[in-house]
Design an enzyme around this catalytic site. Structure first.
Site, PDB file in Angstrom:
ATOM      1  CG  ASN A  88      -1.566   1.295   1.519  1.00  0.00           C
ATOM      2  OD1 ASN A  88      -2.562   1.657   0.906  1.00  0.00           O
ATOM      3  ND2 ASN A  88      -1.000   2.072   2.459  1.00  0.00           N
ATOM      4  CE1 TYR A 165       0.234   7.635  -6.482  1.00  0.00           C
ATOM      5  CE2 TYR A 165      -1.451   8.281  -8.054  1.00  0.00           C
ATOM      6  CZ  TYR A 165      -1.067   7.582  -6.918  1.00  0.00           C
ATOM      7  OH  TYR A 165      -1.998   6.845  -6.223  1.00  0.00           O
ATOM      8  CE  LYS A 169       0.607   3.955  -6.435  1.00  0.00           C
ATOM      9  NZ  LYS A 169       0.436   2.935  -5.395  1.00  0.00           N
ATOM     10  CB  THR A 200      -5.850   9.811   2.343  1.00  0.00           C
ATOM     11  OG1 THR A 200      -5.388  10.008   0.994  1.00  0.00           O
ATOM     12  CG2 THR A 200      -6.783   8.623   2.389  1.00  0.00           C
TER      13      THR A 200
HETATM   14  N1  LIG Z   1      -6.135   8.530  -1.705  1.00  0.00           N
HETATM   15  C1  LIG Z   1      -6.475   8.309  -2.966  1.00  0.00           C
HETATM   16  O1  LIG Z   1      -7.344   9.020  -3.513  1.00  0.00           O
HETATM   17  C2  LIG Z   1      -5.844   7.200  -3.747  1.00  0.00           C
HETATM   18  C3  LIG Z   1      -6.340   6.947  -5.037  1.00  0.00           C
HETATM   19  C4  LIG Z   1      -5.789   5.909  -5.792  1.00  0.00           C
HETATM   20  C5  LIG Z   1      -4.768   5.144  -5.235  1.00  0.00           C
HETATM   21  N2  LIG Z   1      -4.299   5.404  -3.971  1.00  0.00           N
HETATM   22  C6  LIG Z   1      -3.223   4.552  -3.450  1.00  0.00           C
HETATM   23  O2  LIG Z   1      -3.600   4.041  -2.182  1.00  0.00           O
HETATM   24  C7  LIG Z   1      -2.428   3.872  -1.353  1.00  0.00           C
HETATM   25  C8  LIG Z   1      -2.635   4.604  -0.044  1.00  0.00           C
HETATM   26  O3  LIG Z   1      -2.853   5.973  -0.317  1.00  0.00           O
HETATM   27  P1  LIG Z   1      -3.325   7.014   0.812  1.00  0.00           P
HETATM   28  O4  LIG Z   1      -4.217   7.965   0.143  1.00  0.00           O
HETATM   29  O5  LIG Z   1      -3.748   6.292   2.029  1.00  0.00           O
HETATM   30  O6  LIG Z   1      -1.934   7.768   1.075  1.00  0.00           O
HETATM   31  P2  LIG Z   1      -1.358   8.476   2.378  1.00  0.00           P
HETATM   32  O7  LIG Z   1      -2.442   8.888   3.295  1.00  0.00           O
HETATM   33  O8  LIG Z   1      -0.376   9.487   1.883  1.00  0.00           O
HETATM   34  O9  LIG Z   1      -0.563   7.274   3.092  1.00  0.00           O
HETATM   35  C9  LIG Z   1       0.549   6.704   2.461  1.00  0.00           C
HETATM   36  C10 LIG Z   1       1.206   5.722   3.396  1.00  0.00           C
HETATM   37  O10 LIG Z   1       2.405   5.241   2.757  1.00  0.00           O
HETATM   38  C11 LIG Z   1       3.495   5.430   3.645  1.00  0.00           C
HETATM   39  N3  LIG Z   1       4.755   5.572   2.939  1.00  0.00           N
HETATM   40  C12 LIG Z   1       5.105   6.487   2.001  1.00  0.00           C
HETATM   41  N4  LIG Z   1       6.376   6.288   1.631  1.00  0.00           N
HETATM   42  C13 LIG Z   1       6.831   5.222   2.334  1.00  0.00           C
HETATM   43  C14 LIG Z   1       8.064   4.535   2.401  1.00  0.00           C
HETATM   44  N5  LIG Z   1       9.121   4.909   1.667  1.00  0.00           N
HETATM   45  N6  LIG Z   1       8.170   3.464   3.226  1.00  0.00           N
HETATM   46  C15 LIG Z   1       7.124   3.069   3.978  1.00  0.00           C
HETATM   47  N7  LIG Z   1       5.943   3.705   3.999  1.00  0.00           N
HETATM   48  C16 LIG Z   1       5.807   4.762   3.176  1.00  0.00           C
HETATM   49  C17 LIG Z   1       3.119   6.673   4.446  1.00  0.00           C
HETATM   50  O11 LIG Z   1       3.910   6.765   5.615  1.00  0.00           O
HETATM   51  P3  LIG Z   1       4.140   8.173   6.389  1.00  0.00           P
HETATM   52  O12 LIG Z   1       2.918   8.415   7.211  1.00  0.00           O
HETATM   53  O13 LIG Z   1       5.365   7.897   7.185  1.00  0.00           O
HETATM   54  O14 LIG Z   1       4.344   9.222   5.333  1.00  0.00           O
HETATM   55  C18 LIG Z   1       1.663   6.361   4.721  1.00  0.00           C
HETATM   56  O15 LIG Z   1       1.552   5.414   5.753  1.00  0.00           O
HETATM   57  C19 LIG Z   1      -1.263   4.392  -2.181  1.00  0.00           C
HETATM   58  O16 LIG Z   1      -0.625   3.317  -2.818  1.00  0.00           O
HETATM   59  C20 LIG Z   1      -1.928   5.296  -3.199  1.00  0.00           C
HETATM   60  O17 LIG Z   1      -1.165   5.427  -4.373  1.00  0.00           O
HETATM   61  C21 LIG Z   1      -4.806   6.413  -3.230  1.00  0.00           C
END
Ligand SMILES: NC(=O)c1ccc[n+]([C@@H]2O[C@H](COP(=O)([O-])OP(=O)(O)OC[C@H]3O[C@@H](n4cnc5c(N)ncnc54)[C@H](OP(=O)(O)O)[C@@H]3O)[C@@H](O)[C@H]2O)c1
Length: 242
Positions: A88, A165, A169, A200
């Site tokens: 994730n 990004y 992906k 988020t």
């Molecule tokens: N939110 C959306 O609308 C959306 C849409 C499509 C896909 N996604 C995908 O869903 C997933 C989660 O997204 P989210 O929105 O929950 O993002 P988020 O709130 O920014 O959370 C990202 C998580 O990844 C961790 N992370 C980032 N870099 C890292 C590293 N080098 N090593 C370990 N952990 C790391 C962050 O840790 P820290 O807290 O330490 O920064 C956080 O726990 C991602 O893969 C994203 O691409 C999200």
């Protein structure tokens, strides 16, 4: 040895990852809450434990080989196997921009976390996934990685100018397909999940979907039955076009 099913979610200290961890916990898994900052991870663990779930923090910085090796060794010595891996953790790097303008260092940092980190974590944990009975691997993707959607000038996806990004992906989608092909005979299913735009830190707090809604598709893919698909990308509404 613990006989419960064991799941590891990377980047599970907040956002969609934390909700994936929660829903896997609700489905009966012991959830390893991966977090690059263990203190932040422990806050999430506390929340999940308070909900009556079985959660354990694990330090995991996906770009740090030593951290990845240590985490894998910890899973091996405590559980001896891994039933579910959810990749994730990801970033939209600061300075992400259009293909004509993005600084190459920014592009590199997107690939470092989103692709190389993901592959490194998966390779480190694969021996433990092979030891489980029909393990599942889920990689978080996005419709911004869909050639069909970004390539359609009428689509909102074509207006989002984040090459780092989107292209990293898209590479995750290829990792998903190629790993699924390699593991086809093992019973391990490998799929990618598009959570949709969720509120988020990454998705923006005005996004329509909740992180819990976004988590659901990843959890469904993490708990697929034997005859489930492999090498596909799914969103809530079904299969996403490449
Ligand atoms: N939110 C959306 O609308 C959306 C849409 C499509 C896909 N996604 C995908 O869903 C997933 C989660 O997204 P989210 O929105 O929950 O993002 P988020 O709130 O920014 O959370 C990202 C998580 O990844 C961790 N992370 C980032 N870099 C890292 C590293 N080098 N090593 C370990 N952990 C790391 C962050 O840790 P820290 O807290 O330490 O920064 C956080 O726990 C991602 O893969 C994203 O691409 C999200």
């Amino acid at each position: 040895m613990n006989t419960d099913k064991i799941a590891l979610v990377t980047g599970a200290n907040k956002g969609i990852g934390k909700e994936i961890a929660r829903q896997l916990g609700q489905a009966g898994f012991t959830v390893l809450v991966g977090s690059r900052d263990l203190a932040r991870g422990e806050l999430a663990v506390k929340e999940l434990l308070a909900d009556g779930l079985d959660a354990v923090g694990i330090q995991l910085e996906v770009t740090d080989e030593k951290s990845v090796r240590t985490a894998a060794a910890q899973v091996e010595s405590t559980y001896g196997r891994l039933d579910v891996l959810v990749n994730n953790a990801a970033i939209i790097p600061t300075g992400d921009d259009a293909a004509s303008r993005i600084e190459t260092g920014v592009l590199r940092s997107a690939f470092e976390t989103n692709v190389i980190g993901l592959v490194g974590v998966t390779q480190a944990l694969l021996p433990l996934l092979r030891k489980a009975d029909r393990a599942r691997i889920v990689n978080l993707s996005t419709s911004l990685a869909s050639f069909a959607q970004v390539g359609d000038p009428e689509s909102r996806m074509s207006t989002v100018l984040t090459l780092g990004y989107n292209s990293s992906k898209a590479a995750v989608n290829m990792v998903t397909v190629m790993l699924a092909n390699e593991l086809r005979e093992t019973g391990i299913l490998v799929n990618a999940a598009d959570p949709g735009n969720c509120a988020t830190d990454m998705g923006g707090w005005d996004a329509a979907r909740t992180p819990a809604e976004g988590a659901a598709v990843a959890v469904r893919l993490a708990t697929l039955g034997e005859d489930g698909p492999t090498g596909e990308v799914y969103a809530e509404e079904g299969r996403l076009p490449w």
